[in-house]
Design a protein around this motif. Structure first.
Motif, PDB file in Angstrom:
ATOM      1  N   TRP A  15      55.287  -7.395  41.370  1.00 36.72           N
ATOM      2  CA  TRP A  15      55.671  -6.053  40.943  1.00 36.72           C
ATOM      3  C   TRP A  15      54.873  -5.631  39.704  1.00 36.72           C
ATOM      4  O   TRP A  15      54.326  -4.538  39.647  1.00 36.72           O
ATOM      5  CB  TRP A  15      57.169  -6.024  40.671  1.00 36.72           C
ATOM      6  CG  TRP A  15      57.678  -4.710  40.187  1.00 36.72           C
ATOM      7  CD1 TRP A  15      58.098  -4.406  38.932  1.00 36.72           C
ATOM      8  CD2 TRP A  15      57.827  -3.502  40.940  1.00 36.72           C
ATOM      9  NE1 TRP A  15      58.500  -3.103  38.860  1.00 36.72           N
ATOM     10  CE2 TRP A  15      58.345  -2.524  40.081  1.00 36.72           C
ATOM     11  CE3 TRP A  15      57.577  -3.169  42.260  1.00 36.72           C
ATOM     12  CZ2 TRP A  15      58.608  -1.221  40.498  1.00 36.72           C
ATOM     13  CZ3 TRP A  15      57.841  -1.863  42.665  1.00 36.72           C
ATOM     14  CH2 TRP A  15      58.344  -0.914  41.792  1.00 36.72           C
ATOM     15  N   TYR A  43      62.231  -2.117  35.719  1.00 40.19           N
ATOM     16  CA  TYR A  43      62.755  -2.386  37.062  1.00 40.19           C
ATOM     17  C   TYR A  43      63.128  -3.855  37.216  1.00 40.19           C
ATOM     18  O   TYR A  43      64.106  -4.186  37.874  1.00 40.19           O
ATOM     19  CB  TYR A  43      61.733  -1.961  38.118  1.00 40.19           C
ATOM     20  CG  TYR A  43      61.381  -0.501  37.998  1.00 40.19           C
ATOM     21  CD1 TYR A  43      62.201   0.468  38.544  1.00 40.19           C
ATOM     22  CD2 TYR A  43      60.254  -0.095  37.296  1.00 40.19           C
ATOM     23  CE1 TYR A  43      61.908   1.801  38.421  1.00 40.19           C
ATOM     24  CE2 TYR A  43      59.946   1.245  37.156  1.00 40.19           C
ATOM     25  CZ  TYR A  43      60.782   2.185  37.715  1.00 40.19           C
ATOM     26  OH  TYR A  43      60.490   3.502  37.576  1.00 40.19           O
ATOM     27  N   ASN A  47      66.928  -5.115  38.087  1.00 38.89           N
ATOM     28  CA  ASN A  47      67.224  -6.066  39.159  1.00 38.89           C
ATOM     29  C   ASN A  47      67.931  -7.294  38.623  1.00 38.89           C
ATOM     30  O   ASN A  47      68.808  -7.850  39.290  1.00 38.89           O
ATOM     31  CB  ASN A  47      65.946  -6.449  39.904  1.00 38.89           C
ATOM     32  CG  ASN A  47      65.462  -5.330  40.790  1.00 38.89           C
ATOM     33  OD1 ASN A  47      66.237  -4.482  41.207  1.00 38.89           O
ATOM     34  ND2 ASN A  47      64.182  -5.315  41.066  1.00 38.89           N
ATOM     35  N   SER A  81      66.353   1.676  41.236  1.00 39.09           N
ATOM     36  CA  SER A  81      64.925   1.855  40.996  1.00 39.09           C
ATOM     37  C   SER A  81      64.515   3.315  41.107  1.00 39.09           C
ATOM     38  O   SER A  81      63.771   3.821  40.267  1.00 39.09           O
ATOM     39  CB  SER A  81      64.111   1.018  41.975  1.00 39.09           C
ATOM     40  OG  SER A  81      64.299  -0.348  41.724  1.00 39.09           O
ATOM     41  N   THR A 108      55.351   0.274  45.333  1.00 35.82           N
ATOM     42  CA  THR A 108      56.509  -0.448  45.861  1.00 35.82           C
ATOM     43  C   THR A 108      56.186  -1.111  47.196  1.00 35.82           C
ATOM     44  O   THR A 108      56.501  -2.289  47.407  1.00 35.82           O
ATOM     45  CB  THR A 108      57.711   0.507  46.018  1.00 35.82           C
ATOM     46  OG1 THR A 108      58.015   1.072  44.740  1.00 35.82           O
ATOM     47  CG2 THR A 108      58.924  -0.216  46.547  1.00 35.82           C
TER      48      THR A 108
END
Length: 129
Positions: A15, A43, A47, A81, A108
């Motif tokens: 990511w 992000y 998570n 997100s 993504t």
């Protein structure tokens, strides 16, 4: 157990790498966009925060409704997100909304696709596939 934590770290690295290498190019900036990759850490943090409720939700639904649990988990993590991007980062990118959303979707998809290939390769090496 070790593979689980390695998977989490690798997913986060994919990511961050996608944000570092792809996002500046997709936004039309030079490669050295200062601090742009740091936005990706938000992000990863979200998570991490949603991990505990996600585990509880999956555990509760794992007694017969795995599809429902997976759907809710995708919605929960995805919504966090998308909201973070729309409310916090879209204005910081300095581009049009369409260009920002397109870049976010591509980053993504590339990040998740790379992770999927990693998981499939690992499963093949481990003899699961």
């Amino acid at each position: 157990q070790t593979a689980f934590f390695i998977g989490l770290v690798v997913a986060a690295l994919f990511w961050i790498a996608a944000w570092y290498f792809l996002m500046p190019r997709l936004l039309g900036r030079d490669r050295k966009a200062k601090g742009l990759w740091r936005l990706s850490l938000t992000y990863v943090g979200w998570n991490a925060l949603l991990f505990v409720p996600g585990v509880i939700l999956y555990f509760v639904f794992s007694f017969g409704a795995q599809a429902v649990a997976l759907f809710l988990l995708v919605i929960m993590f995805g919504a966090a997100s998308v909201l973070t991007f729309a409310l916090r980062h879209l204005n910081q990118l300095g581009v049009s909304t369409a260009q920002g959303v397109r870049a976010f979707v591509i980053v993504t998809l590339v990040s998740n696709g790379a992770y999927l290939l990693f998981v499939l390769g690992y499963a093949k090496l481990a003899g699961v596939l």
